[in-house]
Write an enzyme that holds these catalytic residues in place. Structure first.
Site, PDB file in Angstrom:
ATOM      1  N   SER A  71       9.001   1.565  -6.269  1.00  0.00           N
ATOM      2  CA  SER A  71       8.714   0.407  -7.091  1.00  0.00           C
ATOM      3  C   SER A  71       8.442  -1.183  -6.982  1.00  0.00           C
ATOM      4  CB  SER A  71       8.277   0.932  -7.957  1.00  0.00           C
ATOM      5  OG  SER A  71       7.404   2.670  -8.593  1.00  0.00           O
TER       6      SER A  71
ATOM      7  N   ASP B  68       6.865  -2.749   9.501  1.00  0.00           N
ATOM      8  CA  ASP B  68       5.591  -1.796   8.419  1.00  0.00           C
ATOM      9  C   ASP B  68       4.331  -3.606   8.375  1.00  0.00           C
ATOM     10  OD1 ASP B  68       4.396  -0.529   7.192  1.00  0.00           O
ATOM     11  OD2 ASP B  68       5.722  -1.076   5.294  1.00  0.00           O
TER      12      ASP B  68
ATOM     13  N   LEU C 240       4.004  -3.952 -10.511  1.00  0.00           N
ATOM     14  CA  LEU C 240       3.067  -4.875 -10.026  1.00  0.00           C
ATOM     15  C   LEU C 240       2.256  -3.500  -8.932  1.00  0.00           C
ATOM     16  CD1 LEU C 240       5.022  -7.829  -9.627  1.00  0.00           C
ATOM     17  CD2 LEU C 240       3.237  -7.447 -11.010  1.00  0.00           C
ATOM     18  N   GLY C 241       3.290  -2.826  -8.376  1.00  0.00           N
ATOM     19  CA  GLY C 241       2.902  -1.805  -7.054  1.00  0.00           C
ATOM     20  C   GLY C 241       3.725  -0.270  -6.966  1.00  0.00           C
TER      21      GLY C 241
END
Ligand code: NAG
Ligand code: NAG
Ligand code: NAG
Ligand code: NAG
Ligand code: NAG
Ligand code: NAG
Ligand code: NAG
Length: 806
Positions: A507, A618, A500-501
């Site tokens: 990951s 973040d 997914l990313g």
């Protein structure tokens, strides 16, 4: 104007004439009902300029009909007043609203029985629906003396021009009472009125007695807990206290604004306004802000804010909703009932075991215990067991407290405000290992005999024991988290096939659980923590639950290199992908505003409401995920503690994060929640504009966007900051508020930035926001046009490694 507005009225009366010519009814003029006329079926009164309508309506097509007033020109039928709220009629065609010979406005049901009426007034001859939504009864159409008016008898809605107050002579209150639920306008348990104790404030109360919110005292120009009423240019609040009456009323200065205040069936006071760009109602403010603050919201033995994020209320263990039907309508007032009755000391009962207690950790304890000052667990337990009406005990304030009868206002908390509550349950409702062993034995022995059976028993006992042991261990350490084996996760993700990313820490892969729920499995790289600490941090994360935070389902930890987290899956991906890619569906202003508000709420929760304050560190659009309804959920919170030491270095060397970092990351000062506030501000500018903060944009103008945006805010050009793809379709007032608060968030000095809780209040319109100053560090950036070099002054990027994550 006048000619224009007559049009529809005239047309409406003609229509009515055509439809009802064959009956004995006719309405001479469509905004009023005179002596001798009556209103039935789908006939309506329409106010002079067609703003409001009065007639029979049936909420959610329940088949029950009520006389009500609603906005005539808005889609959907938003009802502001109900006449016969507790006594519906079943057939409007044969029911009649009319002025009786006694001088009252009366509703007759199909058998001609009066089921609702105003108090009789001498000489009443006409009822008129005014443009304000007020239904008035007068002696003739030329008089402006109101013999009776609906504004003096509000239901759940306080309209501009209406009032809440008390008549000091008659003792009669004008107060709001919620609907029971969205399907039933009968009086519910929540209301708003002038303080019954006589102070100059209004209050929200439960069942006419328990106050759970106050407006604060009238200061002479506003109510002190409603700062929105202070400097608002839109609302004009008045408070009048004279010999006869004491009341508050409000006006809207801008006639184009459509607004109403409602106490809804979930106990909150909401100021709504109509947003024509989206054709929907939008809240201006909400009281009380925290839904669980509503007194007895979840009814007896209901608990607020627990586990499930879908429903505000759930039942405590051993209980089920008293009325499934009402609960389905978010009407939790009837609360929960025991699955099994308490045995309560009657030893002659062959069903066996004595009642027991279930330990409920971190519960906000209900008020008003029947306190007993005995010490020690066994005494407290005994004290409760001895009395059949005792339902729970706890140790609060150093002593033993017991509660008798119904428990209300239970709430799950995630900070130190709560304690352990010991809930009394019938033995059969207590999830206990010994209990389930017995059941297995009984079932198996009853069915057959023989070696096979005995083997089966041993096997099932072993299984049950193991499962129990594991579950128990998990329950203790990881609360609701599931521990997965690496093999489990390989299977769930089809051997990590669908990515997914990926981000700075690993990951993310898509997976599907056995119950076919979709999950996102995140691999963690560079976690140096020991097993014990890792589990402790994960369990802290697992306990954090909020609608705007991605939920952690479970984890895997098989040595330092096989550490994974399992999250709920968000079908609409990241905010990032919706903002900056032309291909994806565009978010309209309403969605963007809701997303911004959701992010703010999620961060406020992390900063202010968790057991330990969590700094996200973040915050950026990549870490905002959208669910199927485009509700935002923040992901990747808590990574700082999970990753540990290297975190700040990962961050500051990571491409794409740099534009969101507060100056103190670079300058090496200690990190506080205000770094998130800064990043939030940057994220907001991106959500508003649909363009990246860091300048290397394709369209050439490489200027650092936030500095341009801050300038725009200060020069009052908020609209120019809006994503041009929206073509100006946004609420300017809202947009201005959003941009101003974003500009406050990106101030250089931490102290100048608001806390996230304040940001939420500004966005909700509870706090006003003044004009921000221009952030000086952005000024430097405007000059050098080098968006990626956030380093300012003589500090350089390497120093960022010294930033400590607390
Ligand atoms: C009003 O009611 C009549 C009879 O029930 C029905 O035929 C008519 O369509 C209704 N009119 C409107 C505008 O709903
Ligand atoms: C009208 O109201 C009366 C009194 O509440 C009731 O007895 C009667 O059944 C009602 N009639 C109809 C048709 O509902
Ligand atoms: C209505 O009341 C007003 C003032 O109370 C009075 O002047 C007027 O004559 C009354 N009209 C009728 C028709 O009774
Ligand atoms: C509020 O009440 C005062 C005093 O009666 C009145 O002068 C004012 O017009 C009222 N405002 C509204 C909006 O009704
Ligand atoms: C509300 O108060 C009344 C008395 O004022 C009481 O009889 C009633 O039981 C209360 N309702 C609930 C749900 O406790
Ligand atoms: C219990 O003890 C505390 C302090 O020890 C005291 O404040 C409280 O009033 C006592 N309660 C009762 C019911 O005696
Ligand atoms: C249980 O406690 C309540 C409240 O203190 C009291 O009224 C009742 O008499 C007690 N019942 C017994 C059996 O002790």
């Amino acid at each position: 104007m006048a000619a224009n507005s007559r049009g529809p009225c005239y047309f409406a009366s003609i229509m009515l004439l055509i439809f009802f010519l064959n009956t004995n009814l006719s309405l001479a003029s469509s905004d009023s009902l005179s002596l001798g006329q009556s209103l039935s079926g789908n006939q309506t009164l329409i106010s002079k300029d067609a703003t409001f309508a009065l007639g029979f309506f049936s909420p959610r097509d329940s088949g029950k009909f009520y006389i009500g007033i609603w906005y005539n020109e808005l889609p959907g039928q938003t009802v502001i007043w109900v006449a016969n709220r507790a006594s519906p009629v079943s057939d409007p065609a044969t029911s009649k609203l009319q002025i009786s010979d006694h001088g009252d406005l009366v509703l007759l049901n199909s058998s001609g029985t009066p089921i609702w009426s105003t108090e009789p007034t001498p000489k009443a001859s006409i009822a008129i629906l005014l443009e304000t939504g007020n239904l008035v009864v007068r002696n003739d159409s030329n008089s402006d003396v109101n013999l009776w008016q609906s504004f003096a008898h509000p239901t759940d809605t306080w309209m501009p021009g209406g009032w809440l107050g008390v008549n000091k002579i008659t003792g009669e209150y004008q107060s709001l009472t919620s609907w029971k639920n969205p399907e039933d306008p009968a009086p519910g348990l929540f209301g708003e009125s002038m303080d019954p104790d006589g102070s100059n404030q209004y209050v929200l109360l439960w069942n006419g007695s328990q106050i759970y919110w106050t407006s604060g005292l009238w200061t002479g120009s506003y109510f002190s807990n409603v700062p929105g009423t202070r400097e608002s240019t839109v609302f004009d609040f008045n408070f009048i206290d004279n010999k006869q009456r004491k009341f508050a009323n409000y006006t809207i200065n801008d006639k184009s604004i459509i607004t109403r205040f409602v106490v809804d069936s979930e106990g909150q006071g909401l100021q709504w306004y109509w947003l024509s760009s989206t054709q929907q109602w939008q809240t201006e403010f909400t009281q009380p802000l925290n839904h669980c603050d509503v007194y007895s919201l979840c009814g007896p033995f209901g608990i607020c804010g627990a586990q499930s994020t879908e429903s505000v209320c759930t039942c405590v263990e051993g209980f089920v909703p008293t009325s499934e039907k009402e609960w389905a309508l978010n009407d939790w007032s009837s609360g929960c009932s025991r699955k099994s009755q308490l045995r309560c000391g009657s030893h002659d009962n062959e069903q066996g075991k004595e009642d027991g207690f279930l330990e409920m950790p971190n519960v906000g304890l209900p008020a008003n215990p029947m306190s007993r000052n005995v010490s020690g667990d066994s005494y407290c337990r005994e004290a409760c067991l001895k009395n059949c009406s005792c339902s729970a005990y706890a140790f609060a304030g150093g002593g033993c407290s017991i509660w008798v009868g119904e428990l209300r206002n239970l709430r799950q908390v995630y900070d130190d405000g709560g304690g352990n509550l010991y809930l009394r349950l019938a033995a059969s409702d207590i999830p206990s290992s010994s209990n389930s062993h017995k059941k297995i034995i009984a079932v198996v022995l009853g069915s057959a005999a023989g070696v096979v059976v005995i083997l089966l028993i041993c096997f099932s006992l072993l299984l049950a024991y193991r499962r129990k042991k594991r579950a128990k261990a998990l329950l203790k350490i990881e609360t609701s988290l599931t521990q997965f084996s690496y093999g489990d996760l390989q299977r769930i993700t089809k051997n990590f096939s669908e990515k997914l990313g990926s981000g700075g820490f690993g990951s993310v892969f898509k997976g599907r659980l056995a119950n076919s729920a979709q999950v996102a499995v995140k691999t963690l790289e560079g976690v140096r923590q020991g097993e014990k600490q890792f589990r402790a941090e994960v369990s802290t994360l697992g306990a954090i639950q909020h609608v705007n935070l991605v939920k952690l389902h479970g984890f895997c930890s098989e040595g330092q290199n096989r550490r994974l987290l399992v999250y709920e899956h968000m079908p609409n991906g990241s905010l990032n992908s919706h903002l900056f890619h032309d291909s994806s569906s565009e978010l309209d202003w309403r969605q963007r505003f809701q997303i911004i508000l959701g992010i703010a709420r999620g961060l406020a929760y992390l900063h202010e409401e968790c057991r330990e304050c969590i700094v996200h560190c973040d915050m950026k659009p990549d870490n905002v995920l959208l669910d199927a309804d485009f509700n935002p959920k923040i992901s990747d919170f808590g990574m700082a503690k999970l990753i540990g030491r290297d975190f700040s270095r990962v961050l500051t060397t990571m491409r794409g994060t740099i534009g969101y970092l507060a100056p103190e990351w670079i300058s090496g000062q200690p990190i506080t929640p205000k770094v998130d506030v800064y990043s939030f501000g940057m994220t907001v500018f991106e959500a508003v504009s649909g363009r990246r903060n860091t300048g290397n944009s394709a369209d050439g103008d490489a200027a650092f966007y936030p500095s341009w945006a801050a300038k725009g805010v200060i020069e009052g050009r908020a609209m120019s900051l809006l994503d041009h793809r929206l073509e100006g379709a946004a609420d300017l007032e809202q947009l201005t508020r959003v941009c101003r608060v974003a500009c406050w968030c990106i101030q250089d000095m931490e102290d100048h930035r608001p806390a996230m809780g304040q940001v939420v209040q500004v966005l909700e319109g509870i706090l006003d926001v003044s004009m921000p100053p221009f952030p000086a560090s952005l000024e430097n950036m405007m000059g050098n046009q080098q968006p990626s070099s956030m380093s300012h002054g003589e500090k350089n990027e390497n120093e960022a490694t010294t930033a400590s994550v607390s």
